[in-house]
Design an enzyme around this catalytic site. Structure first.
Site, PDB file in Angstrom:
ATOM      1  N   TYR A 145      52.544  49.749  43.241  1.00  0.00           N
ATOM      2  CA  TYR A 145      51.140  49.493  42.877  1.00  0.00           C
ATOM      3  C   TYR A 145      50.250  49.530  44.121  1.00  0.00           C
ATOM      4  CZ  TYR A 145      47.167  46.985  40.723  1.00  0.00           C
ATOM      5  OH  TYR A 145      45.929  46.613  40.261  1.00  0.00           O
ATOM      6  N   GLY A 148      50.385  52.948  45.746  1.00  0.00           N
ATOM      7  CA  GLY A 148      49.789  53.898  44.786  1.00  0.00           C
ATOM      8  C   GLY A 148      48.270  53.814  44.833  1.00  0.00           C
ATOM      9  N   ASN A 174      41.372  39.431  41.782  1.00  0.00           N
ATOM     10  CA  ASN A 174      41.895  38.885  40.509  1.00  0.00           C
ATOM     11  C   ASN A 174      40.783  38.565  39.496  1.00  0.00           C
ATOM     12  OD1 ASN A 174      43.823  38.282  42.753  1.00  0.00           O
ATOM     13  ND2 ASN A 174      45.088  37.603  41.031  1.00  0.00           N
ATOM     14  N   ARG A 186      50.252  37.701  34.011  1.00  0.00           N
ATOM     15  CA  ARG A 186      49.386  37.257  35.106  1.00  0.00           C
ATOM     16  C   ARG A 186      49.121  35.759  34.970  1.00  0.00           C
ATOM     17  NH1 ARG A 186      45.165  42.236  35.389  1.00  0.00           N
ATOM     18  NH2 ARG A 186      45.736  42.489  33.215  1.00  0.00           N
ATOM     19  N   SER A 189      46.463  34.057  32.229  1.00  0.00           N
ATOM     20  CA  SER A 189      46.914  34.147  30.825  1.00  0.00           C
ATOM     21  C   SER A 189      48.208  33.355  30.637  1.00  0.00           C
ATOM     22  CB  SER A 189      47.064  35.607  30.398  1.00  0.00           C
ATOM     23  OG  SER A 189      47.689  36.364  31.404  1.00  0.00           O
ATOM     24  N   THR A 208      51.128  26.701  46.576  1.00  0.00           N
ATOM     25  CA  THR A 208      50.074  26.560  47.592  1.00  0.00           C
ATOM     26  C   THR A 208      49.405  27.897  47.891  1.00  0.00           C
ATOM     27  OG1 THR A 208      51.795  26.799  49.248  1.00  0.00           O
ATOM     28  CG2 THR A 208      51.062  24.554  48.776  1.00  0.00           C
ATOM     29  N   GLN A 209      49.978  29.001  47.363  1.00  0.00           N
ATOM     30  CA  GLN A 209      49.334  30.309  47.559  1.00  0.00           C
ATOM     31  C   GLN A 209      47.975  30.305  46.854  1.00  0.00           C
ATOM     32  OE1 GLN A 209      51.848  29.650  45.500  1.00  0.00           O
ATOM     33  NE2 GLN A 209      52.267  31.241  43.998  1.00  0.00           N
ATOM     34  N   ARG A 211      44.354  32.310  45.292  1.00  0.00           N
ATOM     35  CA  ARG A 211      43.711  33.502  44.746  1.00  0.00           C
ATOM     36  C   ARG A 211      42.246  33.146  44.466  1.00  0.00           C
ATOM     37  NH1 ARG A 211      48.030  35.067  46.017  1.00  0.00           N
ATOM     38  NH2 ARG A 211      49.448  36.494  44.945  1.00  0.00           N
TER      39      ARG A 211
HETATM   40  P1  NAD Z   1      45.301  46.459  31.887  1.00  0.00           P
HETATM   41  O1  NAD Z   1      46.766  46.644  32.079  1.00  0.00           O
HETATM   42  O2  NAD Z   1      44.846  45.488  30.843  1.00  0.00           O
HETATM   43  O3  NAD Z   1      44.598  47.853  31.596  1.00  0.00           O
HETATM   44  C1  NAD Z   1      45.056  49.077  32.066  1.00  0.00           C
HETATM   45  C2  NAD Z   1      44.879  50.114  30.966  1.00  0.00           C
HETATM   46  O4  NAD Z   1      45.345  51.377  31.441  1.00  0.00           O
HETATM   47  C3  NAD Z   1      45.703  49.795  29.709  1.00  0.00           C
HETATM   48  O5  NAD Z   1      44.896  49.947  28.567  1.00  0.00           O
HETATM   49  C4  NAD Z   1      46.849  50.804  29.757  1.00  0.00           C
HETATM   50  O6  NAD Z   1      47.353  51.110  28.480  1.00  0.00           O
HETATM   51  C5  NAD Z   1      46.172  51.976  30.442  1.00  0.00           C
HETATM   52  N1  NAD Z   1      47.112  52.880  31.118  1.00  0.00           N
HETATM   53  C6  NAD Z   1      48.131  52.558  31.955  1.00  0.00           C
HETATM   54  N2  NAD Z   1      48.741  53.672  32.392  1.00  0.00           N
HETATM   55  C7  NAD Z   1      48.079  54.727  31.829  1.00  0.00           C
HETATM   56  C8  NAD Z   1      48.242  56.129  31.889  1.00  0.00           C
HETATM   57  N3  NAD Z   1      49.207  56.699  32.616  1.00  0.00           N
HETATM   58  N4  NAD Z   1      47.388  56.901  31.173  1.00  0.00           N
HETATM   59  C9  NAD Z   1      46.423  56.355  30.413  1.00  0.00           C
HETATM   60  N5  NAD Z   1      46.226  55.028  30.308  1.00  0.00           N
HETATM   61  C10 NAD Z   1      47.043  54.224  31.015  1.00  0.00           C
HETATM   62  O7  NAD Z   1      44.711  46.061  33.313  1.00  0.00           O
HETATM   63  P2  NAD Z   1      43.245  45.609  33.748  1.00  0.00           P
HETATM   64  O8  NAD Z   1      43.350  44.251  34.307  1.00  0.00           O
HETATM   65  O9  NAD Z   1      42.257  45.878  32.677  1.00  0.00           O
HETATM   66  O10 NAD Z   1      43.004  46.597  34.975  1.00  0.00           O
HETATM   67  C11 NAD Z   1      42.182  47.747  34.879  1.00  0.00           C
HETATM   68  C12 NAD Z   1      42.098  48.430  36.232  1.00  0.00           C
HETATM   69  O11 NAD Z   1      41.537  47.538  37.202  1.00  0.00           O
HETATM   70  C13 NAD Z   1      43.472  48.863  36.780  1.00  0.00           C
HETATM   71  O12 NAD Z   1      43.339  50.105  37.417  1.00  0.00           O
HETATM   72  C14 NAD Z   1      43.794  47.780  37.787  1.00  0.00           C
HETATM   73  O13 NAD Z   1      44.628  48.273  38.814  1.00  0.00           O
HETATM   74  C15 NAD Z   1      42.414  47.409  38.305  1.00  0.00           C
HETATM   75  N6  NAD Z   1      42.415  46.039  38.830  1.00  0.00           N
HETATM   76  C16 NAD Z   1      42.474  44.970  37.991  1.00  0.00           C
HETATM   77  C17 NAD Z   1      42.498  43.678  38.517  1.00  0.00           C
HETATM   78  C18 NAD Z   1      42.547  42.451  37.647  1.00  0.00           C
HETATM   79  O14 NAD Z   1      42.624  41.344  38.178  1.00  0.00           O
HETATM   80  N7  NAD Z   1      42.473  42.540  36.344  1.00  0.00           N
HETATM   81  C19 NAD Z   1      42.485  43.498  39.907  1.00  0.00           C
HETATM   82  C20 NAD Z   1      42.445  44.618  40.718  1.00  0.00           C
HETATM   83  C21 NAD Z   1      42.394  45.889  40.176  1.00  0.00           C
HETATM   84  N1  UDP Z   2      51.943  32.936  39.348  1.00  0.00           N
HETATM   85  C1  UDP Z   2      52.456  31.687  39.014  1.00  0.00           C
HETATM   86  N2  UDP Z   2      52.915  31.507  37.736  1.00  0.00           N
HETATM   87  C2  UDP Z   2      52.874  32.468  36.788  1.00  0.00           C
HETATM   88  C3  UDP Z   2      52.343  33.735  37.129  1.00  0.00           C
HETATM   89  C4  UDP Z   2      51.904  33.929  38.428  1.00  0.00           C
HETATM   90  O1  UDP Z   2      52.493  30.766  39.832  1.00  0.00           O
HETATM   91  O2  UDP Z   2      53.302  32.202  35.648  1.00  0.00           O
HETATM   92  C5  UDP Z   2      51.427  33.125  40.702  1.00  0.00           C
HETATM   93  C6  UDP Z   2      51.945  34.374  41.415  1.00  0.00           C
HETATM   94  O3  UDP Z   2      53.148  34.093  42.097  1.00  0.00           O
HETATM   95  C7  UDP Z   2      50.787  34.663  42.374  1.00  0.00           C
HETATM   96  C8  UDP Z   2      49.553  34.180  41.624  1.00  0.00           C
HETATM   97  O4  UDP Z   2      50.034  33.322  40.602  1.00  0.00           O
HETATM   98  O5  UDP Z   2      50.930  33.894  43.551  1.00  0.00           O
HETATM   99  C9  UDP Z   2      48.755  35.308  40.989  1.00  0.00           C
HETATM  100  O6  UDP Z   2      49.659  36.106  40.240  1.00  0.00           O
HETATM  101  P1  UDP Z   2      49.172  37.316  39.313  1.00  0.00           P
HETATM  102  O7  UDP Z   2      50.406  37.963  38.790  1.00  0.00           O
HETATM  103  O8  UDP Z   2      48.182  36.819  38.326  1.00  0.00           O
HETATM  104  O9  UDP Z   2      48.373  38.284  40.286  1.00  0.00           O
HETATM  105  P2  UDP Z   2      48.640  38.848  41.779  1.00  0.00           P
HETATM  106  O10 UDP Z   2      49.876  38.253  42.346  1.00  0.00           O
HETATM  107  O11 UDP Z   2      48.768  40.321  41.583  1.00  0.00           O
HETATM  108  O12 UDP Z   2      47.423  38.452  42.534  1.00  0.00           O
END
Ligand code: NAD
Ligand code: UDP
Length: 313
Positions: A145, A148, A174, A186, A189, A208-209, A211
């Site tokens: 990720y 990528g 986040n 996540r 949720s 203690t991490q 976000r």
């Molecule tokens: P999400 O998983 O709810 O949504 C991603 C969507 O992309 C889904 O509907 C999934 O079905 C679709 N998808 C995945 N692979 C695909 C593919 N190959 N072709 C077509 N559709 C595809 O995630 P989100 O939280 O809504 O995130 C949306 C975007 O924002 C992502 O690119 C994510 O990396 C970026 N982002 C989100 C967060 C966050 O905290 N939510 C943080 C940083 C970046």
């Molecule tokens: N996390 C947690 N309990 C959970 C899910 C996640 O303590 O049930 C922690 C996870 O280890 C991270 C933070 O919450 O430190 C945020 O995790 P998330 O997967 O939401 O996003 P990201 O790590 O990509 O910021």
């Protein structure tokens, strides 16, 4: 003619909020999604709108449509989902970006990339400004990720320099809110669903991490402002809420707001889990006149109300 906008990943959490907003603004919206982590439920109210169209499409394949603007959001965002098939995650980020940039080049349209704070990895600079290059493990379980998304940013800037494509890059921190999948993994949720079901809240590691959590309406506002920003402003620009909380603080807030009797338990910390995360948002303030408005308490209350309906159903 109405502006035609393609939203990839439009059936996902953030994408569905963005689609609703664009439809309400009267835009012609094409949502392309392979429904890997998204769902038709998220866009159900839009399916009857004359200016909304859903296309089941995987962005690792080419797409030939006539649009004016592209929001490229398609990519699983939860660690559980992006690690499920890491090679596919790389393909979605990299081949998907190339396909969408190729489309933008052909139609001479503007394209916005949903990049991420994960490009900073486990940051050695705190809080994180856009000028920070990050600290990313290239061979770990989060790398599919993180790397990528980093390569996607590289592609955006190379298409811009080499072909003059009109790009906009945002780095999302986040984000949470209604339409997150209940089983998405996540933290927000997970904790809310656990609290509502009376199950233990699973804090990974000591808790203690930190976000910084941004409510989805604030994020979508920033995203649209970036899309409409002045010619030549490419970003990358951070979009997030600078309020910084530990995972223990988050768990306690959610217990209080739900009135749940659930206990907090500790589980092993996943590999390469970033220790701290907080955006510097001065650039978004200066260029987009944007800053988040919804406090964590307010946003959590709205999200809890959503899951109260969703978890029961
Ligand atoms: P999400 O998983 O709810 O949504 C991603 C969507 O992309 C889904 O509907 C999934 O079905 C679709 N998808 C995945 N692979 C695909 C593919 N190959 N072709 C077509 N559709 C595809 O995630 P989100 O939280 O809504 O995130 C949306 C975007 O924002 C992502 O690119 C994510 O990396 C970026 N982002 C989100 C967060 C966050 O905290 N939510 C943080 C940083 C970046
Ligand atoms: N996390 C947690 N309990 C959970 C899910 C996640 O303590 O049930 C922690 C996870 O280890 C991270 C933070 O919450 O430190 C945020 O995790 P998330 O997967 O939401 O996003 P990201 O790590 O990509 O910021």
């Amino acid at each position: 003619m109405r502006e035609r906008i393609l939203v990839t990943g439009g059936a996902g959490f953030i994408g569905s909020h963005l689609c609703r907003r664009l439809v309400e603004e009267g835009k012609e919206v094409l949502c392309a999604d392979n429904l890997f982590t998204g769902s038709k439920e998220n866009i159900r109210p839009l399916l009857g709108c004359g200016n909304f169209e859903f296309l089941r499409h995987d962005i690792t394949e080419e797409l030939y449509v006539e649009v004016d603007r592209i929001y490229n959001l398609a990519c699983p965002a939860s660690p559980v989902h992006y690690q499920y098939n890491p090679i596919k995650t790389v393909k979605t980020s990299v081949l998907g970006a190339m396909n969408m940039l190729g489309l933008a080049k052909r139609v001479k349209g503007r394209i916005l990339q949903a990049s991420t704070s994960e490009v900073y990895g486990n940051p050695k600079v705190h809080p994180q400004p856009e000028a920070y290059w990050g600290s990313v493990n290239p061979i770990g379980i989060r790398s599919c990720y993180d790397e990528g998304k980093r390569l996607a940013e590289t592609l955006f800037f190379d298409y811009h320099r080499q072909h003059g494509v009109d790009i906009k890059v945002i780095r999302i921190f986040n984000t949470y809110g209604p339409h997150m999948a209940a089983d998405d993994g996540r933290v927000v949720s997970n904790f809310i669903v656990q609290a509502l079901k009376g199950e233990d809240l699973t804090v990974y590691g000591e808790g203690t991490q930190t976000r910084s959590f941004c409510y989805v309406d604030d994020l979508v506002e920033g995203m649209c402002r970036m899309m409409d920003s002045r010619e030549g402003f490419t970003g990358p620009v951070n979009l997030g809420n600078p309020g910084e909380f530990t995972m223990l603080e988050l768990a306690e807030k959610i217990l209080r707001l739900t009135g749940s009797k659930s206990r907090i338990v500790h589980r092993p910390l996943p590999q390469d889990d970033p220790v701290q995360r907080k955006p510097v948002i001065e650039l978004a303030g200066k260029e987009l006149h944007w800053r988040p408005k919804v406090s964590l308490e307010e946003g959590l209350a709205r999200t809890i109300a959503y899951f109260q309906g969703a978890v029961k159903a």
